[in-house]
Structure formats: structure tokens, C-alpha cells
Motif scaffolding. Sequence first.
Motif, short mmCIF file in Angstrom:
data_model
loop_
_atom_site.label_atom_id
_atom_site.label_comp_id
_atom_site.label_asym_id
_atom_site.label_seq_id
_atom_site.Cartn_x
_atom_site.Cartn_y
_atom_site.Cartn_z
N VAL A 1 0.51 -1.03 0.04
CA VAL A 1 0.16 0.08 -0.10
C VAL A 1 1.28 1.23 -0.36
O VAL A 1 2.05 1.75 0.89
CB VAL A 1 -0.94 0.11 1.09
CG1 VAL A 1 0.28 0.11 2.61
CG2 VAL A 1 -1.85 0.82 0.90
N HIS A 2 0.72 2.11 -0.58
CA HIS A 2 1.41 3.50 -1.29
C HIS A 2 0.53 4.28 0.13
O HIS A 2 -0.59 4.82 0.56
CB HIS A 2 1.14 4.29 -2.02
CG HIS A 2 2.83 5.01 -2.93
ND1 HIS A 2 2.77 6.03 -1.90
CD2 HIS A 2 3.07 4.99 -4.40
CE1 HIS A 2 3.33 7.12 -2.12
NE2 HIS A 2 4.20 6.39 -3.63
N VAL A 3 1.90 4.77 1.04
CA VAL A 3 1.20 5.88 1.87
C VAL A 3 0.42 6.83 1.34
O VAL A 3 -0.18 7.09 1.87
CB VAL A 3 3.03 6.30 2.68
CG1 VAL A 3 2.10 7.18 3.09
CG2 VAL A 3 3.15 5.08 3.23
N ARG A 4 0.36 7.47 0.14
CA ARG A 4 0.09 8.21 -0.45
C ARG A 4 -1.38 8.35 -0.16
O ARG A 4 -2.13 8.70 0.06
CB ARG A 4 0.65 8.94 -1.64
CG ARG A 4 0.53 9.87 -2.76
CD ARG A 4 0.54 10.01 -4.04
NE ARG A 4 0.61 8.70 -4.51
CZ ARG A 4 1.48 8.04 -5.85
NH1 ARG A 4 2.07 9.09 -6.62
NH2 ARG A 4 0.94 7.35 -5.99
N ASP A 5 -1.31 6.93 -1.22
CA ASP A 5 -3.31 6.27 -0.69
C ASP A 5 -3.80 6.17 0.75
O ASP A 5 -5.30 6.96 0.65
CB ASP A 5 -3.62 4.60 -1.64
CG ASP A 5 -2.44 4.94 -3.20
OD1 ASP A 5 -2.85 5.71 -3.55
OD2 ASP A 5 -2.38 3.71 -3.53
N ALA A 6 -3.04 6.00 1.43
CA ALA A 6 -3.34 6.52 2.82
C ALA A 6 -4.08 7.23 2.83
O ALA A 6 -5.36 7.55 4.06
CB ALA A 6 -2.89 4.98 3.69
N LEU A 7 -3.39 8.54 2.79
CA LEU A 7 -3.39 9.78 3.21
C LEU A 7 -4.61 10.43 2.64
O LEU A 7 -5.20 11.38 2.79
CB LEU A 7 -2.29 10.66 3.26
CG LEU A 7 -0.90 10.28 4.10
CD1 LEU A 7 0.09 11.15 3.46
CD2 LEU A 7 -1.12 10.96 5.26
N ARG A 8 -4.61 10.17 1.40
CA ARG A 8 -5.64 10.26 0.31
C ARG A 8 -7.32 9.54 1.03
O ARG A 8 -8.30 10.37 1.33
CB ARG A 8 -5.82 9.97 -1.20
CG ARG A 8 -6.81 10.36 -1.71
CD ARG A 8 -6.39 9.88 -3.10
NE ARG A 8 -6.94 8.58 -3.84
CZ ARG A 8 -6.69 7.72 -4.13
NH1 ARG A 8 -4.69 8.82 -4.02
NH2 ARG A 8 -5.94 6.36 -4.06
N LEU A 9 -7.14 8.60 1.30
CA LEU A 9 -8.47 7.93 2.34
C LEU A 9 -8.82 8.34 3.35
O LEU A 9 -10.11 8.61 4.10
CB LEU A 9 -8.68 6.94 2.11
CG LEU A 9 -8.51 5.44 0.84
CD1 LEU A 9 -7.71 4.23 0.90
CD2 LEU A 9 -9.36 5.86 0.17
N LEU A 10 -7.67 8.73 4.20
CA LEU A 10 -7.95 9.28 5.40
C LEU A 10 -8.31 10.76 5.26
O LEU A 10 -9.12 11.48 6.22
CB LEU A 10 -6.36 9.18 6.24
CG LEU A 10 -6.27 10.23 7.78
CD1 LEU A 10 -7.50 9.24 8.46
CD2 LEU A 10 -4.86 10.64 8.27
N SER A 11 -7.84 11.72 3.98
CA SER A 11 -8.58 13.31 4.03
C SER A 11 -9.92 13.20 3.51
O SER A 11 -10.51 14.38 3.47
CB SER A 11 -7.73 13.71 2.56
OG SER A 11 -7.75 13.17 1.03
#
Length: 430
Positions: free
Chosen positions: A253-263
Motif C-alpha cells: 500500500v502506498h502511504v499516499r493512497d492511505a493519506l488520500r483515504l484519510l483526507s
Amino acid sequence: MDDISTSALLIALAILIALSAYFSSSETGMMSINRYRLKHLQGEGHRGAKRVHKLLERPDRLIGLILIGNNLVNIAASAIATIICTRWFGEYWAVFATTIGLTIILLIFAEVTPKTLAALYPEKIAFPSSLILSPLLVVMYPLVAAINGITNGILALLRIKPSGDGGDSLSREELRTVVYEAGTMIPKKHQDMLVSILDLENVTAEDIMVPRSDIAAIDINDEWKDIQKKLTQSQHTRVLLYRDSIDDAVGFVHVRDALRLLSKDQFTKATLLRAVREIYYAPESIPLHTLMYQFQAEKERIALVVDEYGDIQGLVTLEDILEEIIGDFTTTTLPAYSKEVSVQQDGSVLVDGSANVRELNKEMDWNFPIEGPKTLNGLILEYLEEIPDSNVSLRLAGYPIEIIDINENMIKTVRVMPEFYKPVSVVTPD
């Protein structure tokens, strides 16, 4: 000849010796010139380089022309010198004086001196000489062709081709020598990079991978808060997700994808699993240059390394391959040791047992064998053929080593004393 004055004969002899020196220096200059620089100058449009390159395309013709000219002037010089010596010393001593005197003169002025000069400055000799040799080859072509026909026939019987093609090819080891012999023309750092590229074929994914035990991964079955904490505190842009064991890997999982979901307030286990990217696997024996090409073709940057049974052994990234070429990426230009190495005030070095042997050799300029185990722990265990106790000392590959700490059947810390290093060719147990 009796009507020709001795002074005129001496002038003719001097001219013939000068011509002999010219042919001798031309031969050495043509054969000593750097072929790779010649091709470079030819590409830039250098006229002299073009002429020399054309002459060297058929070295048999070039050498034939030079030797014909050299032998003609030397024989003529011998005949004139004989006449001069006959007038000076009489017929009885003429042959002896000519042989000794002309040999010394030709050696000094027509052989050793011009050839040494041409060997030192081949371009300064070869380029101007080509102005004379090129048209001379056209004029004397029938004679040169006839002689070359005979000599090439002899070479054909020996199964030797007279063409100079293929003589400029370099093996990998020869190219490595050329890089190092470049000296100040190529900076030391650039030399190391070029040699590292040549070595990619000899280095495998197993040699540079992050070991299985050191892979930064997250168990998807952990508590959600723990997963969130690990993701937000991760030092990597891609994190491996697995279920209970790394052998049951889910994906990266790309941390960028996780942050996008978090936002977007959509950060749940379900959405995180949907954002997982497919795992790319690489065999542990794959050479780095092949793996790099596969990364490029598949648009991948990270892979799990598996053994012949399909078990996960480690992880390798594109950054690992690049570091193998250009060195570690750091935020400072000051030299710094890796976290596995700690240099002590007494000159000894504390090393983590899990340190990669190849990396240790590169970082510390050591000479531990790299054909066997990949870590220092594995190297010591293979050498001792048993799990040792703490405070055991040994000499491995010439290096005195003291085992400081052992935990869970693994050597955690050793002390290496490089100042007492003694080179050895073969490492065998005591």
C-alpha cells in the motif's frame, strides 16, 4: 659513383637516415595511437584522425608500405656508406666499418630515438605522417598489393585474418582496467559508478535485499489503531500488508493512497485493502541488471524476493539497485557510517551480526569473502560450524574478531580489529 664527391654522398646518406627515421617513427606512431581517442577525434571531424583511421583499417597494407620504404632507404644507405668507407678506409676495412658504423647510427638516429619519440607522442607523429603515407600508398599500391598477397597467403595458412576489425573490442575486465587507468581524467566517484554498473551482472537480488526479518510490514489483522499508527509513522512510501505471517502477503500500500483515504474520511480496513497494489515477485538469484530491466518494463519499483521454493526471503527496491551503482542516498555530504557499524576510539569496530558482508566490504574497505553467507553472522557460523558462546575470538579472512553478544542463537555484535589484519588467500577452520 666515382664522379660523385664524398660530401654529396654524406648528404645523401643523411637524407636516407632521416627517411629511415621517418618510416620507423611512423610505424610506431600509427601502431601506438589510442584507437578510442582516434574514433572520438574522427567523429569530431578531425582530418588527421580520418586519414589515420583509414590507413589502420588495413594494417597489413600500412605495415607493408612502411617496411618497403624503410628497407629501401636502409639498403640504399648501406650501399652509400660502403662507398664512403671504401674511400676512407680502403676495401679491406670498408665492410667492417660500414657494418659497425651504420648499425650504430641507424640504431640511434633511425630506430631507438624516433620510435621512442613516436611512442610518447603518437598523435603528433601519426597525423602528419598520414599526409605522406596516404598518397604514397596509392603510388606504391601495386608493389604493396603484391607483397601483401604473398604475406596474406602465408597468414591464411595459419588461419589468421589480416583485417584489423575486432581488435578494438574490450572485455568487461579490460574495460574495468581502462576506467581505473583513466586517473584524474575521470573523477574517483565516477569511476566507482562505472565499475558498479559493470558489476551489476555479478550481483543478485539476494545480495542486496532487505532480509525477511527486517522488512517493515503491517499485519492487517492487528488493531485498527495500531495499523493507523504504523502507517502514519512509516519511514517508507510503500508498506507491505500481510495476514498473520509475511508468507501470507496481501500486497503493498502506498502511504499516499492511505493519506488520500484519510483526507476523505474513508480510511477503513476495507478501503485500505482495496488500495493495495499487486505484489511483484523476483527470484533471489536474478542478476541486478536483469531485475532493473524488469522493473522498467513492468513499471515496478519494489519486489518481494523468493527462493526456489517460493518462500519469501526479503525485499528489494529500485532504490537498492541505484544505491549499488552510485552509493547510499544521504542528506549530507559528510562521510558517515551505517547503523550496523560503530568505530571505537581504540581503532576497533563494533559491527552488527546482521550486517551485509558486501556492504561491509564496500563501506570499510575490508576483504571478507562474499561467495557464501550474506551476513557477518552467517559467515562466522559457517566458519565455526557451530553456535559459539560470547567472548569467543577468532581470525576470519585475516581479520581478528571477538564475539561480543549472542541472542536467540544469532550473533548480535562482534568486534573487528582491522589494524591487525593479515591477508589470507584461503579461509579454513582451525
